[in-house]
Design a protein around this motif. Structure first.
Motif, short mmCIF file in Angstrom:
data_model
loop_
_atom_site.label_atom_id
_atom_site.label_comp_id
_atom_site.label_asym_id
_atom_site.label_seq_id
_atom_site.Cartn_x
_atom_site.Cartn_y
_atom_site.Cartn_z
N LYS A 1 -5.68 10.79 1.74
CA LYS A 1 -5.05 9.98 0.69
C LYS A 1 -3.84 10.66 0.05
O LYS A 1 -3.53 10.45 -1.12
N ILE A 2 -3.18 11.46 0.85
CA ILE A 2 -1.92 12.04 0.37
C ILE A 2 -0.78 11.06 0.64
O ILE A 2 0.12 10.90 -0.18
N PHE A 3 -0.84 10.41 1.79
CA PHE A 3 0.15 9.39 2.14
C PHE A 3 -0.56 8.08 2.50
O PHE A 3 -1.66 8.09 3.04
N ARG A 4 0.11 6.99 2.24
CA ARG A 4 -0.30 5.69 2.78
C ARG A 4 0.50 5.37 4.04
O ARG A 4 0.09 4.58 4.87
N THR A 5 1.67 6.00 4.12
CA THR A 5 2.60 5.71 5.20
C THR A 5 2.09 6.21 6.55
O THR A 5 1.53 7.31 6.63
N GLY A 6 2.31 5.42 7.58
CA GLY A 6 1.98 5.82 8.94
C GLY A 6 2.82 5.06 9.94
O GLY A 6 3.48 4.07 9.59
N SER A 7 2.81 5.52 11.16
CA SER A 7 3.63 4.89 12.19
C SER A 7 3.05 3.54 12.61
O SER A 7 1.83 3.40 12.75
N VAL A 8 3.93 2.57 12.81
CA VAL A 8 3.50 1.26 13.32
C VAL A 8 3.76 1.14 14.81
O VAL A 8 3.28 0.22 15.47
#
Length: 377
Positions: free
Chosen positions: A179-186
């Motif tokens: 839960k440090i980032f929500r961002t991820g590759s699509v």
């Protein structure tokens, strides 16, 4: 009224003292001035640091050896020289410099200068070559509450995220789980030559495909580079859900993003709102975005960018979070400077007044500049 000889030594000495005191007052008036978007920059750097420590702890828990020579700050973000998924040559010094978490503040500044606002769509192209820069980008995007659409080229250059069992996709999934980032590759491609892993062994390509599959990311795999570029543009458009893309960020030298390696040098590092007209051999995603009037942020010459933003290019030892000219700069106190200007201007006017008055009263003494025969010059 008494007249004052402004040429006299005592008067000149007084003027000299006034000038010296004014200079000293201005020099000693320097104060630390926080730069624009200070709090956002600091928060982004802190988040980048937290992400780095998360990855390091994870690696140490699994007994991964950290080479203190090639990774002097022991960040665990410096990979190996050669592995089956190493695609290109990398610069070890640039990799070490990139681990400064304060680089996230640079991304904040560039995004702010591009004019993006909260919830805007930001298209992002990254590779496995600079995991620390990827972390900096994610940190800035989340602190500014933007909506990133990320596509990754998984292959990595030397010293990047080139562990086949712990690629960049594995890192970003770990950071999401913590839960440090929500961002991820699509979406993700193999990367390397032709964006299809040309130059890698069949084993290396297969290891990357396994990484894409285990991280449940959409595979982008086309036969030709032009098709790969087109496919990426389609993914960005589809994921933007009809809302405009407000900026494009490129990290490193992903071939589909640039079009060709040559473009990496032709396109200025940093923020570009209007791409220079040049003969680009192949038009990658970054050029297509620029053609649409979208600001581009090209994170390529990392050491030069660090220097331009007053961050150390040698990150050994690791700088403290919040240190560097991107956060705070030493500047003169404007009020003190104006007071000094006023005092010096007053002294000049004072001298001019008495000099003029002395001429008018005919009290001008003999010129101090005479020839040996006594004639004035």
């Amino acid at each position: 009224m008494a007249t004052i000889n402004t040429y006299s030594n005592p008067v000149l000495a007084v003027f000299a003292v006034i000038a010296a005191l004014s200079f000293l007052a201005v020099e000693n008036s320097k104060v630390d001035v926080r730069q624009k978007w200070y709090h956002e920059k600091l928060e982004a750097a802190r988040r980048a640091k937290a992400a780095q420590e998360c990855i390091k702890d994870f690696r140490l828990e699994r007994g991964v050896f950290i080479d203190a020579v090639n990774d002097p700050n022991e960040t665990a973000l410096i990979g190996q020289d050669i592995t089956p998924i190493t695609t290109d040559r990398g610069d070890i010094d640039a990799k070490i410099a990139s681990t400064n978490p304060n680089f996230a503040a640079v991304i904040v500044e560039l995004l702010k200068e591009s004019g993006v606002k909260e919830k805007d769509n930001i298209a992002v192209a990254i590779t496995g070559s600079f995991p620390a820069i990827n972390i900096a980008v994610f940190s800035a995007l989340e602190v500014l509450k933007l909506s990133p659409i990320v596509i990754t080229s998984v292959g990595a250059s030397n010293w990047g995220a080139n562990d086949p069992q712990f690629t960049w996709l594995d890192m970003e999934r770990l950071l999401q789980q913590k839960k440090i980032f929500r961002t991820g590759s699509v979406g993700a491609s193999i990367g390397g030559g032709g964006d299809i892993g040309r130059g890698l062994s069949p084993e290396g390509r297969e290891l990357i495909l396994q990484a894409i599959k285990r991280n449940d990311v959409e595979l982008i795999r086309q036969d030709h580079i032009e098709q790969s570029i087109e496919r990426r543009l389609e993914v960005y458009e589809k994921r933007s859900k009809g809302r405009p893309i407000k900026a494009f960020i490129n990290v490193g030298g992903g071939i589909a993003s640039l079009g060709t390696v040559v473009n990496g040098e032709l396109i200025p590092s940093g923020l570009t709102k209007e791409l220079p007209v040049k003969n680009y051999p192949v038009r990658g995603v970054i050029i297509e975005m620029a053609k649409r009037g979208i600001p581009i942020i090209h994170l390529y010459n990392i050491r030069q960018m660090l220097r331009d933003h007053e961050l150390p290019i040698d990150a050994v030892p690791m700088p403290d979070v919040g240190s560097g000219g991107i956060f705070v700069r030493l500047k003169y106190n404007v009020i003190v400077a104006w007071i000094a200007v006023g005092v010096l201007s007053g002294a000049i006017l004072f001298a001019a007044y008495f000099d003029r008055r002395r001429h008018r009263l005919g009290t001008e003494p003999a010129s101090p500049f005479k020839t040996e025969s006594g004639h004035e010059l």
